[in-house]
Motif scaffolding. Sequence first.
Motif, PDB file in Angstrom:
ATOM      1  N   LYS A 107       0.967  -1.357   0.152  1.00 17.30           N
ATOM      2  CA  LYS A 107      -0.142  -0.024   0.289  1.00 17.30           C
ATOM      3  C   LYS A 107       0.593   1.073   0.333  1.00 17.30           C
ATOM      4  CE  LYS A 107      -4.010  -2.960   2.354  1.00 17.30           C
ATOM      5  NZ  LYS A 107      -4.223  -2.931   1.097  1.00 17.30           N
ATOM      6  N   ILE A 108       2.194   1.357  -0.708  1.00 18.62           N
ATOM      7  CA  ILE A 108       2.982   2.331  -0.757  1.00 18.62           C
ATOM      8  C   ILE A 108       1.894   3.322  -2.465  1.00 18.62           C
ATOM      9  CG2 ILE A 108       5.218   3.393  -1.987  1.00 18.62           C
ATOM     10  CD1 ILE A 108       6.076   0.805  -0.580  1.00 18.62           C
ATOM     11  N   VAL A 109       2.106   4.473  -1.157  1.00 21.04           N
ATOM     12  CA  VAL A 109       1.373   5.192  -2.763  1.00 21.04           C
ATOM     13  C   VAL A 109       1.947   6.710  -2.938  1.00 21.04           C
ATOM     14  CG1 VAL A 109      -0.962   6.923  -2.853  1.00 21.04           C
ATOM     15  CG2 VAL A 109      -1.007   4.648  -2.020  1.00 21.04           C
ATOM     16  N   ILE A 110       2.136   7.093  -4.491  1.00 14.37           N
ATOM     17  CA  ILE A 110       3.066   8.472  -4.290  1.00 14.37           C
ATOM     18  C   ILE A 110       1.930   9.369  -4.909  1.00 14.37           C
ATOM     19  CG2 ILE A 110       4.427   8.936  -5.886  1.00 14.37           C
ATOM     20  CD1 ILE A 110       5.877   7.132  -3.911  1.00 14.37           C
ATOM     21  N   GLU A 111       1.744  10.279  -4.153  1.00 18.95           N
ATOM     22  CA  GLU A 111       0.831  11.707  -4.289  1.00 18.95           C
ATOM     23  C   GLU A 111       1.326  12.184  -5.704  1.00 18.95           C
ATOM     24  OE1 GLU A 111      -2.054  11.775  -2.512  1.00 18.95           O
ATOM     25  OE2 GLU A 111      -1.529  10.449  -1.601  1.00 18.95           O
ATOM     26  N   ASP A 112       0.617  13.082  -6.545  1.00 22.49           N
ATOM     27  CA  ASP A 112       0.760  13.555  -7.577  1.00 22.49           C
ATOM     28  C   ASP A 112       1.378  14.892  -7.213  1.00 22.49           C
ATOM     29  OD1 ASP A 112      -0.911  11.936  -8.810  1.00 22.49           O
ATOM     30  OD2 ASP A 112      -2.861  13.419  -8.764  1.00 22.49           O
ATOM     31  N   ALA A 113       1.210  15.897  -6.036  1.00 25.72           N
ATOM     32  CA  ALA A 113       2.540  16.167  -6.384  1.00 25.72           C
ATOM     33  C   ALA A 113       3.506  16.047  -6.013  1.00 25.72           C
ATOM     34  CB  ALA A 113       2.510  16.874  -4.424  1.00 25.72           C
ATOM     35  N   GLU A 114       4.152  14.528  -5.053  1.00 27.40           N
ATOM     36  CA  GLU A 114       5.412  14.087  -5.191  1.00 27.40           C
ATOM     37  C   GLU A 114       6.060  14.188  -6.934  1.00 27.40           C
ATOM     38  OE1 GLU A 114       5.710  11.179  -2.017  1.00 27.40           O
ATOM     39  OE2 GLU A 114       4.108  10.728  -2.722  1.00 27.40           O
ATOM     40  N   VAL A 115       5.374  13.838  -7.644  1.00 23.34           N
ATOM     41  CA  VAL A 115       5.093  13.487  -9.061  1.00 23.34           C
ATOM     42  C   VAL A 115       5.951  14.928  -9.609  1.00 23.34           C
ATOM     43  CG1 VAL A 115       5.471  12.868 -10.769  1.00 23.34           C
ATOM     44  CG2 VAL A 115       4.106  11.705  -9.312  1.00 23.34           C
ATOM     45  N   GLU A 116       4.928  15.953  -9.265  1.00 24.31           N
ATOM     46  CA  GLU A 116       5.201  16.906  -9.930  1.00 24.31           C
ATOM     47  C   GLU A 116       6.430  18.249  -9.417  1.00 24.31           C
ATOM     48  OE1 GLU A 116       4.303  18.790 -12.098  1.00 24.31           O
ATOM     49  OE2 GLU A 116       2.375  17.173 -12.781  1.00 24.31           O
TER      50      GLU A 116
ATOM     51  N   ALA B 257       9.934  18.283 -11.417  1.00 23.72           N
ATOM     52  CA  ALA B 257      10.311  19.937 -11.395  1.00 23.72           C
ATOM     53  C   ALA B 257      11.961  20.536 -11.186  1.00 23.72           C
ATOM     54  CB  ALA B 257       8.947  21.021 -10.335  1.00 23.72           C
ATOM     55  N   GLU B 258      12.274  19.020 -10.131  1.00 22.93           N
ATOM     56  CA  GLU B 258      13.750  18.755 -10.642  1.00 22.93           C
ATOM     57  C   GLU B 258      14.372  18.220 -11.248  1.00 22.93           C
ATOM     58  OE1 GLU B 258      15.543  19.476  -7.073  1.00 22.93           O
ATOM     59  OE2 GLU B 258      13.780  20.722  -6.990  1.00 22.93           O
ATOM     60  N   ARG B 259      13.808  17.750 -11.909  1.00 26.74           N
ATOM     61  CA  ARG B 259      14.692  17.059 -13.139  1.00 26.74           C
ATOM     62  C   ARG B 259      14.520  17.683 -14.034  1.00 26.74           C
ATOM     63  NH1 ARG B 259      13.099  10.624 -13.066  1.00 26.74           N
ATOM     64  NH2 ARG B 259      13.515  10.011 -10.392  1.00 26.74           N
TER      65      ARG B 259
ATOM     66  N   ILE C  81       7.863   8.558 -13.741  1.00 22.94           N
ATOM     67  CA  ILE C  81       8.504   9.291 -12.907  1.00 22.94           C
ATOM     68  C   ILE C  81       7.798   7.824 -11.103  1.00 22.94           C
ATOM     69  CG2 ILE C  81       8.868  11.090 -11.570  1.00 22.94           C
ATOM     70  CD1 ILE C  81       8.751  12.486 -13.919  1.00 22.94           C
ATOM     71  N   GLY C  82       6.879   8.268 -11.817  1.00 27.11           N
ATOM     72  CA  GLY C  82       5.751   7.556  -9.768  1.00 27.11           C
ATOM     73  C   GLY C  82       6.516   6.449  -9.765  1.00 27.11           C
ATOM     74  N   ASP C  83       6.078   5.398 -10.581  1.00 25.34           N
ATOM     75  CA  ASP C  83       6.543   4.232 -10.751  1.00 25.34           C
ATOM     76  C   ASP C  83       8.011   4.050 -10.366  1.00 25.34           C
ATOM     77  OD1 ASP C  83       4.127   3.088 -11.489  1.00 25.34           O
ATOM     78  OD2 ASP C  83       5.225   2.760 -13.698  1.00 25.34           O
ATOM     79  N   GLU C  84       8.563   4.639 -10.404  1.00 29.32           N
ATOM     80  CA  GLU C  84      10.632   5.367  -9.966  1.00 29.32           C
ATOM     81  C   GLU C  84      10.245   5.461  -8.329  1.00 29.32           C
ATOM     82  OE1 GLU C  84      14.055   7.836 -11.096  1.00 29.32           O
ATOM     83  OE2 GLU C  84      12.792   7.485 -12.416  1.00 29.32           O
ATOM     84  N   LEU C  85       9.406   6.165  -8.550  1.00 27.55           N
ATOM     85  CA  LEU C  85       9.393   6.543  -6.743  1.00 27.55           C
ATOM     86  C   LEU C  85       9.077   5.666  -5.995  1.00 27.55           C
ATOM     87  CD1 LEU C  85       8.193  10.186  -6.848  1.00 27.55           C
ATOM     88  CD2 LEU C  85      10.466   9.670  -6.353  1.00 27.55           C
TER      89      LEU C  85
END
Length: 340
Positions: free
Chosen positions: A105-114, A118-120, A150-154
Amino acid sequence: MPFIGEGPAQGPEPPKPASAATSTVPMRLAAAGRPASPPDAGVIDRVLAVVNNDAITLTELQEAIAVYQYENRERAPETSIELAQQFLTRMIDSRLQIQEAEREKIVIEDAEVEEELAERLKKMNVKGRDEFEALLKAQGLSMESVKRRIGDELRRGRIVGRRVRLRVSVMESEVTQYLEANRAKLETGLTYHARHILVLPDAGVADATWENARIRAELLRAQLLNGADFAELAQQNSRDASARDGGDLGTLKRGELAQDIETQILSLAAGEVSLPFRSAVGYHIFRLESKDSLEGEGLTRVKAQIREILFREKFDARLDAWLKEIKQRAIIDVRLDGQP
């Protein structure tokens, strides 16, 4: 675009050869740096592998390879078969890790992806998101696919951190043991900085000319001990090529000079001037400017490097073991010929 391709979460590495039996995948790869041609309608959803109940399609594989070819367009091109085998294996590993993340149940939020995007983008030579989207479009890719990757990578990074990285530690005793077992090798990589004056014997009777050279070297050393400038004396008296640089030999790695010469230099303390040393060509005077050692700050740096080496070895071993474990309890159906 160094964040679009598939791969293990431990960091950027070249694709590893497939470990399972493979055969040619019926696909068309673009030339390096060019967008891949869209697949024909009849093969757009062709399934190449099923990982548990999750399908990997030909379209996904083509997209991952197109990105890899663009990022590595300066390298010699690899064959389609090599890339297909390598990337399908990587994508299977990646899909297994993502499934594990979903199971926990690891969830990556849209804000984390954004935020990550942005960093990359800051590290890329693009003016903004519009220019980046244009680059993606030219490669037949979309911003949504980039965000998904990116979400999958995180998620892979988070599950690997939880299941692997947090379970790896390096004890101080292990560092010390590695240091003692590899001390000679580690010392070879240390550097030192020295200056040099070479006094050559004049032409004539051998014994007399060598004695004269020794006396001149002794006089030069006496001047140095009395505060004379080494660089000036080297420029005026040395017959070595380094004379024009004030006798400066620069920063040297251990093993670069002849062993007898290096032994003389490294026996000195920083700032100390050597006794005249006779070699086959003449008399040498050395001054040690500085040297790294397995003491003090040098020892601290070496220990940090050793800790990184040991951590990486343990991390890689545990990651491989974890991947083997989740593969053993997974159902993986590879259909490289595209047949259902």
